[in-house]
Scaffold this motif. Structure first.
Motif, PDB file in Angstrom:
ATOM      1  N   GLU A 167      -0.709  -6.173   2.466  1.00 52.09           N
ATOM      2  CA  GLU A 167      -1.748  -7.179   2.704  1.00 52.09           C
ATOM      3  C   GLU A 167      -1.419  -8.430   1.895  1.00 52.09           C
ATOM      4  O   GLU A 167      -0.997  -8.340   0.739  1.00 52.09           O
ATOM      5  CB  GLU A 167      -3.111  -6.636   2.292  1.00 52.09           C
ATOM      6  N   HIS A 207      -6.112  -2.768  12.972  1.00 48.00           N
ATOM      7  CA  HIS A 207      -6.182  -3.290  11.602  1.00 48.00           C
ATOM      8  C   HIS A 207      -6.603  -4.761  11.599  1.00 48.00           C
ATOM      9  O   HIS A 207      -7.425  -5.188  10.764  1.00 48.00           O
ATOM     10  CB  HIS A 207      -4.818  -3.164  10.902  1.00 48.00           C
ATOM     11  N   GLN A 240      -9.896  -6.431   9.967  1.00 52.59           N
ATOM     12  CA  GLN A 240      -9.744  -7.476   8.959  1.00 52.59           C
ATOM     13  C   GLN A 240     -10.487  -8.736   9.369  1.00 52.59           C
ATOM     14  O   GLN A 240     -11.102  -9.408   8.534  1.00 52.59           O
ATOM     15  CB  GLN A 240      -8.256  -7.781   8.736  1.00 52.59           C
ATOM     16  N   ALA A 269      -3.082  -1.484   6.396  1.00 54.08           N
ATOM     17  CA  ALA A 269      -1.836  -2.193   6.646  1.00 54.08           C
ATOM     18  C   ALA A 269      -0.794  -1.782   5.616  1.00 54.08           C
ATOM     19  O   ALA A 269      -1.129  -1.363   4.507  1.00 54.08           O
ATOM     20  CB  ALA A 269      -2.079  -3.699   6.584  1.00 54.08           C
ATOM     21  N   ASN A 300       0.800  -1.227   0.000  1.00 56.91           N
ATOM     22  CA  ASN A 300       0.000   0.000   0.000  1.00 56.91           C
ATOM     23  C   ASN A 300       0.834   1.278   0.000  1.00 56.91           C
ATOM     24  O   ASN A 300       0.304   2.367   0.239  1.00 56.91           O
ATOM     25  CB  ASN A 300      -0.941   0.002   1.211  1.00 56.91           C
ATOM     26  N   SER A 343      -0.950 -11.059  11.869  1.00 60.60           N
ATOM     27  CA  SER A 343      -0.055 -10.006  11.400  1.00 60.60           C
ATOM     28  C   SER A 343       1.394 -10.375  11.707  1.00 60.60           C
ATOM     29  O   SER A 343       1.693 -11.000  12.726  1.00 60.60           O
ATOM     30  CB  SER A 343      -0.396  -8.673  12.077  1.00 60.60           C
ATOM     31  N   ASP A 382      -5.622 -14.607   5.698  1.00 58.83           N
ATOM     32  CA  ASP A 382      -5.353 -13.194   5.474  1.00 58.83           C
ATOM     33  C   ASP A 382      -4.227 -12.779   6.414  1.00 58.83           C
ATOM     34  O   ASP A 382      -4.320 -13.012   7.633  1.00 58.83           O
ATOM     35  CB  ASP A 382      -6.582 -12.322   5.781  1.00 58.83           C
ATOM     36  N   SER A 383      -3.180 -12.189   5.864  1.00 59.51           N
ATOM     37  CA  SER A 383      -2.073 -11.744   6.712  1.00 59.51           C
ATOM     38  C   SER A 383      -1.770 -10.281   6.425  1.00 59.51           C
ATOM     39  O   SER A 383      -1.732  -9.855   5.268  1.00 59.51           O
ATOM     40  CB  SER A 383      -0.825 -12.598   6.451  1.00 59.51           C
ATOM     41  N   LEU A 384      -1.558  -9.517   7.488  1.00 58.54           N
ATOM     42  CA  LEU A 384      -1.200  -8.109   7.374  1.00 58.54           C
ATOM     43  C   LEU A 384       0.259  -7.949   7.791  1.00 58.54           C
ATOM     44  O   LEU A 384       0.634  -8.329   8.902  1.00 58.54           O
ATOM     45  CB  LEU A 384      -2.098  -7.243   8.257  1.00 58.54           C
ATOM     46  N   SER A 428     -13.330 -10.444   7.101  1.00 58.33           N
ATOM     47  CA  SER A 428     -12.748 -11.582   6.383  1.00 58.33           C
ATOM     48  C   SER A 428     -13.609 -12.832   6.502  1.00 58.33           C
ATOM     49  O   SER A 428     -14.270 -13.065   7.512  1.00 58.33           O
ATOM     50  CB  SER A 428     -11.341 -11.886   6.919  1.00 58.33           C
ATOM     51  N   TYR A 457      -3.066 -12.232   0.857  1.00 55.59           N
ATOM     52  CA  TYR A 457      -4.283 -13.031   0.866  1.00 55.59           C
ATOM     53  C   TYR A 457      -4.059 -14.389   0.208  1.00 55.59           C
ATOM     54  O   TYR A 457      -3.321 -14.521  -0.760  1.00 55.59           O
ATOM     55  CB  TYR A 457      -5.405 -12.299   0.113  1.00 55.59           C
TER      56      TYR A 457
END
Length: 519
Positions: A422, A453, A457, A419, A401, A468, A429-431, A461, A424
Motif C-alpha cells: 500500500e 481491493h 479502498q 494489497a 504486507n 493500482s 492512495d495506490s495499491l 479513502s 499513501y
C-alpha cells in the motif's frame, strides 16, 4: 538389502520451493483413487509437460516447441505433447519403476510422498493425504489466512520429518527440526547468542543421532577453537568425521557446506519458525512464533521411527490441529518492525542491484545474492518491489504486507484480503499488486481480487486518486482486457506492467502517479 550408511540430510532438488510442489500435486490430484499403471503415469507426465513444469531437451532442440514453451500465452496441443514424450526417452531408472518416464515420474514425486502429501505404488491406488488436500486448497484460496495455512502445512510435515525415514536408508537417526530447535534453545541461554551460524548448520545436517545436548556441546567446543571464522575445509573435515566416512567423491565439500545449507535454510524458512540474523549469517528461533516452537519441542523431540513406507506417509500426512491452527501475531509493532527493516535493507541494496534481481525473477534466473536467494521467489518479488518504492518515493508512506520474522526479514507473501503493498500520500492512495504468474490464469486469479481491493479502498479513502499498479513477469492479453473492463465498468484504474517495463518506467519518475497510462 544394502546396509544403511550415514549421509547428510538432503531434500530433493527437483522441487526447491513449495509452489512447485503444489503445482505437481495438482497434476496428480485428478487421478486420486486410480490404480497407478504406466499408462496413468504417461497421462500425469502429459499434464506436467502441458503445464510447463518440466522441459525435456527435445523441446529446447525443436524451435516451434521451444517458442510455445517460452510464450506464456501459448499451450501445447495433445498431439504436440505426444510428440514430446515419444522423442524424449528418459535414460533414468528408479527402484520399483520401469526405466524411462515411469522412473522420471518417481523422481518428481518422491519428495511429495516423503512429506506425506501423496502416496503411490505401481498397481495400487493413488492417494492424496489430508495435508496434501489442505495444501492444494490453501494455494487455490484467496482467504485472508491462506498464506499462513500454507506455512503451517509445511511445518506440519517438517517437524515430523526424520532423516532415517524408510524412503531414505540413512543410518543417521533424528528429527532435524526438533533437534535444531532444542540446540537453539540451549545456545540462546547465552544472552550474546545470535542462534546458530551458517558455518555450523552442516553439523546439524550430518549429525547422526537425536542427542541435542551432545550436538550443542559439539558446537560450543567448535566455537571455542574457531569462533565463527572456520574455513569450509575445516567444517567439511568435521562433517566427514560425523558421517564416519572418508569418501570425498560421494560427499563433496560444496554439497555439504553450501548447497545443503542453502536448501535447509529454505526449508526452515517455509515453516515460519525460524528467523534470519545478521542478514542470513545466523539462524534462530522466530520470537513471533515462540509458542509454536515450544509446542514442537515438547511434542516432537521424542519420536516414533517407522520401517514401513506407508505407515510413515500416514504419520506425515496426518494434520496436527495445534500446528495448523492459524492465529494473529500478538505483537503490536509488526508493521513498525517490517518498515524499519525495509529501510535498513534499502541502504544495503542500491537500485541497480535491485533492478538486476527483478530481471532475474522475470527470466527465471537464480539469484546469486547470499541473502536474497534464501527468500522464496514470490515473496522476494514483493520484497524487491517494496525496496524500489521506498527508495524512489521516500516522501510516500510505503506499507508492504508480506509476512516477516522478528527481525523484519520476509518469510511469506502478503495474506489474502489485502494489497501486496500500500502506498499513501496526502492526495493519493495506490495499491501495488505483484505476481510471478505468467499465463492466462493471471487475469482470472489476480484482476478480480485487485478490483475488489480497489473498490474497498475507494469506499474508505478520503482521497480522489485511488488506483493500482499490477506487476508480473509477463502481462497476458487477457489481463489487459480485464484491466480495460474494470476501468469501463467500475471507473477504477489498474495499470499493468511486466517487470522490465516497470523498472524502465519507475526509474524515470518522481511520483508514483506517473505510472498511470491509457491501458
Amino acid at each position: 538389502m544394502r546396509k544403511a550408511e550415514h549421509k547428510p540430510l538432503s531434500f530433493s532438488t527437483t522441487m526447491r520451493n513449495p509452489e512447485r510442489i503444489v503445482h505437481f500435486i495438482g497434476c496428480i490430484k485428478e487421478f486420486e483413487g486410480e490404480i497407478l499403471t504406466n499408462s496413468v503415469i504417461i497421462s500425469i507426465v502429459s499434464k506436467v509437460i502441458k503445464d510447463k513444469l518440466y522441459k525435456p531437451m527435445y523441446i529446447s532442440r525443436t524451435s516451434y516447441l521451444n517458442s510455445i514453451f517460452n510464450d506464456e500465452a501459448e499451450v501445447f496441443t495433445d498431439e504436440q505433447i505426444e510428440e514430446i514424450i515419444i522423442n524424449s526417452p528418459q535414460k533414468h531408472k528408479e527402484a520399483g519403476f520401469q526405466e524411462g518416464w515411469p522412473s522420471r515420474f518417481d523422481t518428481w514425486y518422491k519428495i511429495c510422498k516423503e512429506f506425506g502429501f501423496i502416496y503411490y505404488e505401481m498397481d495400487k491406488p493413488i492417494e492424496i493425504s489430508p495435508s496434501g488436500h489442505v495444501l492444494c486448497d490453501a494455494y487455490a484460496s484467496t482467504s485472508e489466512n491462506s498464506g499462513e495455512k500454507i506455512q503451517k502445512i509445511f511445518l506440519n510435515a517438517l517437524v515430523k520429518y526424520q532423516t532415517n525415514n524408510p524412503f531414505r536408508k540413512n543410518a543417521n537417526i533424528n528429527a532435524p527440526i526438533p533437534l535444531l530447535l532444542n540446540v537453539l534453545r540451549l545456545l540462546n541461554q547465552d544472552p550474546k547468542s545470535s542462534g546458530i551460524s551458517r558455518k555450523e548448520l552442516p553439523f546439524v545436517t550430518c549429525w547422526n543421532n537425536s542427542d541435542h545436548e551432545k550436538l550443542y556441546k559439539f558446537i560450543i567446543n567448535f566455537r571455542s577453537k574457531f569462533g565463527y571464522k572456520a574455513s569450509d575445509e575445516v567444517v567439511y573435515e568435521e562433517c566427514l568425521k560425523l558421517l564416519q566416512s572418508n569418501n570425498r567423491v560421494r560427499f563433496k565439500m560444496n554439497q555439504i557446506t553450501k548447497e545443503g545449507v542453502d536448501d535447509l535454510i529454505r526449508k526452515l524458512r517455509i515453516t515460519g519458525l525460524f528467523s534470519l540474523r545478521g542478514r542470513g549469517r545466523f539462524i534462530d528461533i522466530n520470537k513471533l512464533e515462540l509458542d509454536t516452537a515450544n509446542y514442537v519441542i515438547s511434542e516432537y523431540t521424542d519420536f516414533k521411527t517407522f520401517k514401513n513406507k506407508y505407515d510413515f506417509y500416514t504419520y506425515m500426512g496426518t494434520l496436527d490441529p495445534i500446528i495448523i491452527k492459524t492465529r494473529d501475531i500478538e505483537i503490536s509493532n509488526v508493521d513498525e518492525i517490517r518498515i524499519n527493516a525495509l529501510k535498513e535493507f534499502a541502504k544495503e541494496y542500491p537500485l541497480p542491484i535491485i533492478y538486476d534481481e527483478l530481471k532475474c525473477l522475470q527470466i527465471k534466473k537464480a539469484s546469486k545474492d547470499e541473502y536474497l536467494k534464501l527468500i522464496e521467489e514470490p515473496t522476494r518479488l514483493e520484497f524487491l518491489i517494496s525496496l524500489v518504492l521506498i527508495q524512489k518515493y521516500p516522501h510516500y508512506d510505503i506499507k508492504p504486507n508480506y509476512a516477516i520474522d522478528d527481525e523484519g526479514n520476509p518469510t511469506f507473501t502478503a495474506k489474502g484480503g489485502v494489497a501486496d503493498i500500500e502506498v499513501y500520500d496526502t492526495n493519493m492512495d495506490s495499491l501495488i499488486e505483484v505476481t510471478l504468474m505468467r499465463g492466462r490464469d493471471q487475469s482470472i486469479a489476480e484482476i478480480p481480487a485487485i478490483t475488489r481491493h480497489l473498490k474497498e479502498q475507494k469506499e474508505k479513502s478520503q482521497e480522489n486518486d485511488v488506483f493500482s499498479v499490477f506487476i508480473a513477469p509477463h502481462i497476458h492479453a487477457d489481463t489487459i482486457y480485464m484491466c480495460r473492463f474494470t476501468m469501463f465498468q467500475e471507473k477504477l484504474g489498474i495499470y499493468p506492467y511486466n517487470i522490465s517495463d516497470f523498472v524502465d518506467k519507475v526509474d524515470k519518475t518522481k511520483e508514483i502517479s506517473e505510472l498511470k497510462y491509457v491501458v
